[in-house]
Design a protein around this motif. Structure first.
Motif, PDB file in Angstrom:
ATOM      1  N   LYS A   7       2.072 110.161  32.775  1.00 40.11           N
ATOM      2  CA  LYS A   7       1.378 110.798  31.845  1.00 40.11           C
ATOM      3  C   LYS A   7       1.671 112.301  31.937  1.00 40.11           C
ATOM      4  O   LYS A   7       2.195 112.791  33.009  1.00 40.11           O
ATOM      5  N   ARG A  12      -3.741 114.063  32.286  1.00 39.64           N
ATOM      6  CA  ARG A  12      -4.333 114.102  33.822  1.00 39.64           C
ATOM      7  C   ARG A  12      -5.413 114.849  33.715  1.00 39.64           C
ATOM      8  O   ARG A  12      -6.433 114.592  34.374  1.00 39.64           O
ATOM      9  N   LEU A  13      -5.124 116.360  32.996  1.00 44.78           N
ATOM     10  CA  LEU A  13      -6.510 117.088  33.121  1.00 44.78           C
ATOM     11  C   LEU A  13      -7.906 116.547  32.366  1.00 44.78           C
ATOM     12  O   LEU A  13      -8.990 116.657  32.926  1.00 44.78           O
ATOM     13  N   SER A  14      -7.474 115.801  31.395  1.00 43.65           N
ATOM     14  CA  SER A  14      -8.560 115.205  30.713  1.00 43.65           C
ATOM     15  C   SER A  14      -9.319 114.148  31.407  1.00 43.65           C
ATOM     16  O   SER A  14     -10.509 114.017  31.389  1.00 43.65           O
ATOM     17  N   ALA A  15      -8.441 113.198  32.277  1.00 40.22           N
ATOM     18  CA  ALA A  15      -8.852 112.230  32.799  1.00 40.22           C
ATOM     19  C   ALA A  15      -9.972 112.713  34.112  1.00 40.22           C
ATOM     20  O   ALA A  15     -10.816 112.322  34.480  1.00 40.22           O
ATOM     21  N   ALA A  16      -9.267 113.899  34.592  1.00 37.47           N
ATOM     22  CA  ALA A  16     -10.074 114.457  35.871  1.00 37.47           C
ATOM     23  C   ALA A  16     -11.379 115.112  35.320  1.00 37.47           C
ATOM     24  O   ALA A  16     -12.624 114.872  35.813  1.00 37.47           O
ATOM     25  N   ARG A  17     -11.417 115.794  33.912  1.00 39.15           N
ATOM     26  CA  ARG A  17     -12.529 116.039  33.537  1.00 39.15           C
ATOM     27  C   ARG A  17     -13.694 114.944  33.050  1.00 39.15           C
ATOM     28  O   ARG A  17     -14.830 115.066  33.293  1.00 39.15           O
ATOM     29  N   ASP A  18     -13.076 113.951  32.693  1.00 38.32           N
ATOM     30  CA  ASP A  18     -13.855 112.710  32.256  1.00 38.32           C
ATOM     31  C   ASP A  18     -14.370 112.144  33.414  1.00 38.32           C
ATOM     32  O   ASP A  18     -15.857 111.831  33.487  1.00 38.32           O
ATOM     33  N   ALA A  19     -13.662 112.149  34.582  1.00 36.94           N
ATOM     34  CA  ALA A  19     -14.364 111.818  35.833  1.00 36.94           C
ATOM     35  C   ALA A  19     -15.412 112.403  36.414  1.00 36.94           C
ATOM     36  O   ALA A  19     -16.615 112.044  36.745  1.00 36.94           O
ATOM     37  N   LYS A  20     -15.136 113.696  36.247  1.00 40.09           N
ATOM     38  CA  LYS A  20     -16.203 114.713  36.676  1.00 40.09           C
ATOM     39  C   LYS A  20     -17.463 114.547  35.820  1.00 40.09           C
ATOM     40  O   LYS A  20     -18.538 114.609  36.451  1.00 40.09           O
TER      41      LYS A  20
END
Length: 125
Positions: A7, A12-20
């Motif tokens: 990735k 990775r930034l978008s996955a972290a934002r989605d998780a938050k």
């Protein structure tokens, strides 16, 4: 390990934002403090706490009553033991007095017997 997908940074930034965002949405779904279900649970907890306090107070009262009963029982037993000890001491005192009286009486009988033997011996001579 060619099956692993690499990735890049933006993914990775978008996955972290989605998780938050998912965590924030989950937190927002919680009912507020003015919700009837929350108020009902709070009232149920308060009732359980009050019942627990009542049971604790009852147990404390029962414990104090048992301690008071135990203290009165111990005092009664101590008084009985003391009375018994006094009675035994009185009996021992009476027994000692009787023994002393018997000794005096026995000594007087011995003296009388000795005097009678002495008088008989004097009468023979």
């Amino acid at each position: 390990m060619s099956g692993m997908k690499q990735k890049n940074f933006s993914e990775r930034l978008s996955a972290a934002r989605d998780a938050k965002q998912a965590m924030a949405a989950k937190f927002r779904q919680r009912p507020g403090s003015d919700d009837p279900a929350v108020a009902e649970r709070r009232a149920a907890r308060a009732a359980v706490s009050a019942a627990r306090d009542v049971r604790l107070a009852e147990r404390e009262a029962q414990r104090r009553a048992e301690n008071a009963q135990r203290a009165t029982d111990e005092a009664r037993l101590a008084a009985e033991r003391e009375a018994l000890a006094a009675e035994q001491a009185e009996q021992e005192k009476r027994a000692a007095a009787e023994k002393a009286a018997n000794e005096v009486k026995l000594e007087a009988e011995r003296k009388a017997a000795r005097d009678a033997r002495y008088a008989a011996r004097k009468a023979r001579k």
